[in-house]
Write a protein that holds these residues in place. Structure first.
Motif, PDB file in Angstrom:
ATOM      1  N   ARG A 174       3.952   1.591  -1.089  1.00  7.23           N
ATOM      2  CA  ARG A 174       4.650   1.745  -2.362  1.00  7.23           C
ATOM      3  C   ARG A 174       3.728   2.346  -3.426  1.00  7.23           C
ATOM      4  O   ARG A 174       4.106   3.255  -4.161  1.00  7.23           O
ATOM      5  CB  ARG A 174       5.196   0.394  -2.810  1.00  7.23           C
ATOM      6  CG  ARG A 174       6.157   0.475  -3.994  1.00  7.23           C
ATOM      7  CD  ARG A 174       6.843  -0.863  -4.225  1.00  7.23           C
ATOM      8  NE  ARG A 174       7.525  -1.350  -3.040  1.00  7.23           N
ATOM      9  CZ  ARG A 174       8.709  -0.911  -2.609  1.00  7.23           C
ATOM     10  NH1 ARG A 174       9.333   0.044  -3.284  1.00  7.23           N
ATOM     11  NH2 ARG A 174       9.251  -1.412  -1.524  1.00  7.23           N
ATOM     12  N   ARG A 175       2.506   1.862  -3.500  1.00  6.05           N
ATOM     13  CA  ARG A 175       1.582   2.310  -4.536  1.00  6.05           C
ATOM     14  C   ARG A 175       1.064   3.722  -4.277  1.00  6.05           C
ATOM     15  O   ARG A 175       1.075   4.584  -5.169  1.00  6.05           O
ATOM     16  CB  ARG A 175       0.408   1.326  -4.618  1.00  6.05           C
ATOM     17  CG  ARG A 175      -0.657   1.676  -5.642  1.00  6.05           C
ATOM     18  CD  ARG A 175      -1.600   0.505  -5.832  1.00  6.05           C
ATOM     19  NE  ARG A 175      -2.107   0.021  -4.558  1.00  6.05           N
ATOM     20  CZ  ARG A 175      -3.177   0.532  -3.925  1.00  6.05           C
ATOM     21  NH1 ARG A 175      -3.817   1.558  -4.460  1.00  6.05           N
ATOM     22  NH2 ARG A 175      -3.590   0.038  -2.776  1.00  6.05           N
ATOM     23  N   GLU A 233       1.827   7.563  -6.124  1.00  4.39           N
ATOM     24  CA  GLU A 233       0.832   8.501  -6.641  1.00  4.39           C
ATOM     25  C   GLU A 233       1.118   9.926  -6.159  1.00  4.39           C
ATOM     26  O   GLU A 233       1.007  10.894  -6.919  1.00  4.39           O
ATOM     27  CB  GLU A 233      -0.573   8.079  -6.190  1.00  4.39           C
ATOM     28  CG  GLU A 233      -1.079   6.816  -6.850  1.00  4.39           C
ATOM     29  CD  GLU A 233      -2.525   6.516  -6.489  1.00  4.39           C
ATOM     30  OE1 GLU A 233      -3.182   7.387  -5.880  1.00  4.39           O
ATOM     31  OE2 GLU A 233      -2.992   5.408  -6.815  1.00  4.39           O
ATOM     32  N   ASP A 239      -7.341  -3.313  -1.209  1.00  2.97           N
ATOM     33  CA  ASP A 239      -5.972  -2.784  -1.186  1.00  2.97           C
ATOM     34  C   ASP A 239      -5.930  -1.300  -0.855  1.00  2.97           C
ATOM     35  O   ASP A 239      -4.858  -0.775  -0.541  1.00  2.97           O
ATOM     36  CB  ASP A 239      -5.286  -3.016  -2.534  1.00  2.97           C
ATOM     37  CG  ASP A 239      -4.976  -4.491  -2.780  1.00  2.97           C
ATOM     38  OD1 ASP A 239      -5.012  -5.263  -1.799  1.00  2.97           O
ATOM     39  OD2 ASP A 239      -4.714  -4.856  -3.936  1.00  2.97           O
ATOM     40  N   GLN A 282       0.831  -1.207   0.000  1.00  2.00           N
ATOM     41  CA  GLN A 282       0.000   0.000   0.000  1.00  2.00           C
ATOM     42  C   GLN A 282       0.865   1.257   0.000  1.00  2.00           C
ATOM     43  O   GLN A 282       0.588   2.224  -0.715  1.00  2.00           O
ATOM     44  CB  GLN A 282      -0.926  -0.005   1.215  1.00  2.00           C
ATOM     45  CG  GLN A 282      -2.045  -1.024   1.138  1.00  2.00           C
ATOM     46  CD  GLN A 282      -2.824  -1.116   2.431  1.00  2.00           C
ATOM     47  OE1 GLN A 282      -2.261  -1.046   3.532  1.00  2.00           O
ATOM     48  NE2 GLN A 282      -4.141  -1.283   2.325  1.00  2.00           N
TER      49      GLN A 282
END
Length: 399
Positions: free
Chosen positions: A112-113, A117, A220, A110
């Motif tokens: 990393r993503r 952004e 997620d 989570q």
């Protein structure tokens, strides 16, 4: 809307670079701050420049490609922007708050993503508070498990920044009453943003309502929230630190406008034998008192940031409590200083300060509105109890 299509942001490597960028942005934001307040002109273009500057990514940890700048640096950035425009200073507060929850409670995947952004220039808003609950800590917005994730149902208010965000971190409770923070995409089906904020201060924060009608959210995108307060973490003091930075910035803005106005003001209305207001000894005395108060406020804010930085590196019961108390001290004095300076600006400048061409009354209105976020009287209680009885403050987002 173009203001929601941020396609990237530079990586600011250190505190000096971040503060220099903030200084340049603040100068540009200050030019039409009074007009935006008077016309309630939402700052879409200004926010686009703000997030494109790279400042919204400065707390992303180095392990995830960010600069991982200190909380002390962030408070100085927020205070400088709030000095120029109190509303613009407040809008990213919940963005950084959500990133702190993510840092403390998110999984590595989570982090990393979602951090990626942010580094790409995306803004996070918030949908945390609700109207009509028994206490400010109660939540009625529900998170319900489905076959392919979750759905959210409820209504939020005081959703600062949601109108301008690509994701809206939302606090919802499951069937057991446990709180989670869902990073809901703006385009999610059933999500409705309502621009119904009508405060007489902080007029352009976009702090209106968000409705959730069976809004789907991927598993997620759901991060534990309540556990950040079940154990010692810096989520609470970090949030309050940014509120103190906003008030301190508003206070500094009122002070700088006061100096400028008084320097250009003619003879005091009582004949004191001087030709300029700036030569009046009583005015000089008042300015001196205000300057000392402001300097103390800024010093306590920086000190509080240092406590938070230390607690982030080594969180335990005592380091987090010490950070909460240091932040409470800064929050208490920044509340009083911002209100005092906003009021003294009107007193020493006279009725002309409220004219639309100057709009100097916005500093008091902004301070009065923002300082109502949570009661400062309880901060003094916690501070006194801590020093008098060695009693640690409660772990929650208001201290």
């Amino acid at each position: 809307m173009n203001a929601l299509l941020n396609t990237g942001a530079p990586l600011l490597r250190d505190a000096a670079e971040a503060l220099a960028v903030a200084e340049g942005l603040a100068d540009s934001f200050a030019r039409e701050a009074a007009e935006r307040d008077r016309e309630r002109r939402l700052p879409h273009a200004e926010l686009e420049n703000f997030s494109r500057s790279g400042l919204w990514g400065i707390t992303v940890p180095k392990a995830f490609g960010g600069p991982g700048l200190a909380s002390v640096t962030l408070t100085k950035v927020i205070a400088r922007i709030a000095q120029a425009d109190g509303s613009l200073g407040q809008i990213p507060q919940n963005h950084f708050y959500a990133l702190e929850v993510l840092r403390v409670n998110g999984s590595e995947a989570q982090q990393r993503r979602l951090y990626a952004e942010v580094l790409a220039g995306k803004r996070f808003g918030n949908a945390l508070a609700e109207l009509g609950t028994r206490t400010a800590l109660d939540r009625n917005t529900r998170l319900t498990r489905t076959d392919d994730g979750y759905r959210i149902d409820g209504r939020k208010f005081y959703c600062t920044g949601a109108l301008f965000a690509q994701r809206i971190p939302t606090l919802a409770v499951d069937e057991h009453g446990v709180g989670f923070l869902a990073f809901v995409p703006r385009e999610a089906k059933g999500l409705q943003l309502i621009d119904d904020w009508s405060g007489f201060g902080q007029r352009t924060t976009g702090s209106g309502s968000v409705l959730f009608d069976s809004v789907p959210v991927a598993a997620d995108d759901v991060v534990p929230f309540q556990s950040a307060f079940d154990r010692p973490t810096t989520v609470g003091p970090f949030a309050q630190l940014l509120h103190a930075a906003i008030d301190t910035g508003i206070a500094r803005g009122a002070y700088e406008d006061l100096l400028q106005f008084v320097r250009n003001k003619s003879r005091p209305w009582i004949d004191s034998g001087v030709d300029k207001a700036s030569d009046d000894p009583l005015t000089q005395q008042e300015i001196g008192k205000l300057r000392v108060r402001l300097a103390a406020t800024e010093a306590l804010l920086e000190r509080a940031g240092e406590f938070v930085d230390r607690a982030q590196l080594a969180p335990d019961e005592h380091s987090v409590a010490a950070a909460s108390i240091a932040v409470a001290e800064a929050r208490a004095i920044s509340t009083e200083t911002s209100l005092l300076l906003g009021s003294k600006l009107l007193e020493l400048s006279g009725s002309r300060a409220t004219l639309a061409e100057f709009g100097l009354d916005r500093h008091w209105r902004n301070a009065r509105t923002h300082t109502l976020h949570d009661p400062v009287r309880w901060k003094y209680h916690a501070i006194g109890d801590y020093y008098l009885n060695d009693r640690l403050p409660p772990r929650r987002g208001t201290i």
